[in-house]
Design an enzyme around this catalytic site. Structure first.
Site, PDB file in Angstrom:
ATOM      1  CG  LEU A  14      -1.997  -1.048   1.311  1.00 38.12           C
ATOM      2  CD1 LEU A  14      -2.635  -1.030   2.702  1.00 38.12           C
ATOM      3  CD2 LEU A  14      -3.066  -0.796   0.246  1.00 38.12           C
ATOM      4  N   GLY A  15       1.999   1.157   0.644  1.00 40.24           N
ATOM      5  CA  GLY A  15       2.908   2.298   0.720  1.00 40.24           C
ATOM      6  C   GLY A  15       4.216   1.886   1.350  1.00 40.24           C
ATOM      7  N   GLY A  18      10.278   5.121   5.583  1.00 43.99           N
ATOM      8  CA  GLY A  18      11.663   4.977   5.991  1.00 43.99           C
ATOM      9  C   GLY A  18      11.958   3.670   6.696  1.00 43.99           C
ATOM     10  CB  VAL A  22       1.980  -0.546   5.073  1.00 44.56           C
ATOM     11  CG1 VAL A  22       0.638  -1.019   5.627  1.00 44.56           C
ATOM     12  CG2 VAL A  22       2.777   0.164   6.161  1.00 44.56           C
ATOM     13  CG  ASP A 131       7.773  11.640  10.549  1.00 43.09           C
ATOM     14  OD1 ASP A 131       8.116  12.731  10.043  1.00 43.09           O
ATOM     15  OD2 ASP A 131       7.753  10.581   9.907  1.00 43.09           O
ATOM     16  CE  LYS A 133       5.936  11.609   7.017  1.00 40.31           C
ATOM     17  NZ  LYS A 133       7.282  11.329   6.472  1.00 40.31           N
ATOM     18  N   PRO A 134       1.101  15.417   6.567  1.00 39.77           N
ATOM     19  CG  PRO A 134       0.619  17.160   5.083  1.00 39.77           C
ATOM     20  CD  PRO A 134       1.719  16.617   5.948  1.00 39.77           C
ATOM     21  CG  ASP A 149       5.043   6.142  10.219  1.00 38.41           C
ATOM     22  OD1 ASP A 149       5.655   5.508  11.108  1.00 38.41           O
ATOM     23  OD2 ASP A 149       5.546   6.422   9.126  1.00 38.41           O
TER      24      ASP A 149
END
Length: 297
Positions: A14-15, A18, A22, A131, A133-134, A149
């Protein structure tokens, strides 16, 4: 791929981030969808990365909040650590802004306020995300938000380990607070700064600080004052300026204060066609939240 004769994974991730990739999967034993996060495949052992991965799992296990994914399982497969988590339907705030453009003020405030609620639970356990972030905020079809995350999250404990490498700053430059960049220090107000960067991006449709290199972005984060956002209420503009103060002591006191101040703008939310379930469709999550909000009101 099948893990432990139980989890059947899709072929493509899925993505990737670092720490690893996943995958969507299916739990044969309990007949449910899951998300499986694998530690990045490395040519040799990496004790620091493994400690961070284990720490993320322990943080998720401790952080019981509807705005954080549920951790179901943890283990190793072919010498690679993995986490099995709740599968979350939705769209990241990064994709939402990319497809929709700048968000209406009520939605930017509602998304940020929900993130505050998750951070409030985390900070109460002395867990700092580090961390935000959008891409780590997901808007679900019922309008709820999940904070994802916690791979760089820090536990403020007397025996906590500082996860750093020589010459490396952990985090995403466009959302890192100046104190993280300059001194490697992170606390609850560092998460506030990152959330300020996210709010600014939701309202403008573009990242606040960019540059050709990481160090160029670091320089802007530390020295450059953010421009005001045109067309938003003056009080929200003041709040955004406070969140993005270079000195953490000049930011709002904590996420609870920020949550209270954001609520005033999270009203009369317009529909976001293509991203949300229509109001005419019953949502158990919305039903539950609506009554909970009235219990002590």
């Amino acid at each position: 791929m099948v893990i432990g004769d139980r989890y059947i994974l899709d072929d493509l991730p899925l993505g990737q981030g670092g720490m690893g990739a996943v995958y969507a999967g299916h739990d044969k034993h309990l007949d449910r969808r899951v998300a499986v996060k694998f530690l990045r495949l490395l040519p040799g052992p990496d004790a620091e990365l493994e400690r961070r991965f284990l720490r993320e799992a322990r943080i998720l296990a401790r952080l019981e909040h509807p705005g954080a994914p549920v951790l179901y399982d943890f283990g190793a497969f072919e010498q690679r650590l993995f986490q099995v988590m709740q599968f979350i339907e939705g769209v990241t705030v990064a994709d939402l802004v990319s497809e929709h453009g700048p968000l209406p003020v009520p939605w930017a405030a509602a998304i940020a306020a929900q993130a505050c609620a998750v951070l409030s639970a985390a900070h109460a356990l002395s867990i700092y995300h580090r961390d935000l972030k959008p891409t780590n905020l997901m808007l679900c079809p019922d309008g709820s938000v999940k904070v994802l995350d916690f791979g760089l999250a820090m536990l403020r404990e007397t025996d906590s380990t500082s996860f750093t490498r020589v010459g490396q700053i952990l985090g995403t430059p466009s959302y890192m607070a100046p104190e993280q960049i300059q001194r490697g220090l992170a606390g609850p107000r560092s998460d506030l700064y990152a959330l300020g960067c996210v709010i600014h991006e939701m309202l403008t449709g573009r990242q606040l600080f960019t540059g050709p290199t990481e160090y160029a972005v670091f320089e802007r984060q530390v020295k450059e004052r953010p421009p005001p956002v045109p067309g938003i209420p003056a009080e929200l503009d003041r709040l955004l300026a406070e969140l993005l103060e270079k000195d953490p002591d000049r930011r709002p006191a904590d996420v609870d204060v920020l949550y209270d101040r954001l609520q005033a703008f999270a009203v009369d939310l317009p529909m976001l066609p293509g991203f949300l379930t229509p109001p005419s469709v019953s949502s158990p999550g919305r039903m539950y939240a609506r009554v909970v909000g009235r219990v002590l009101a």
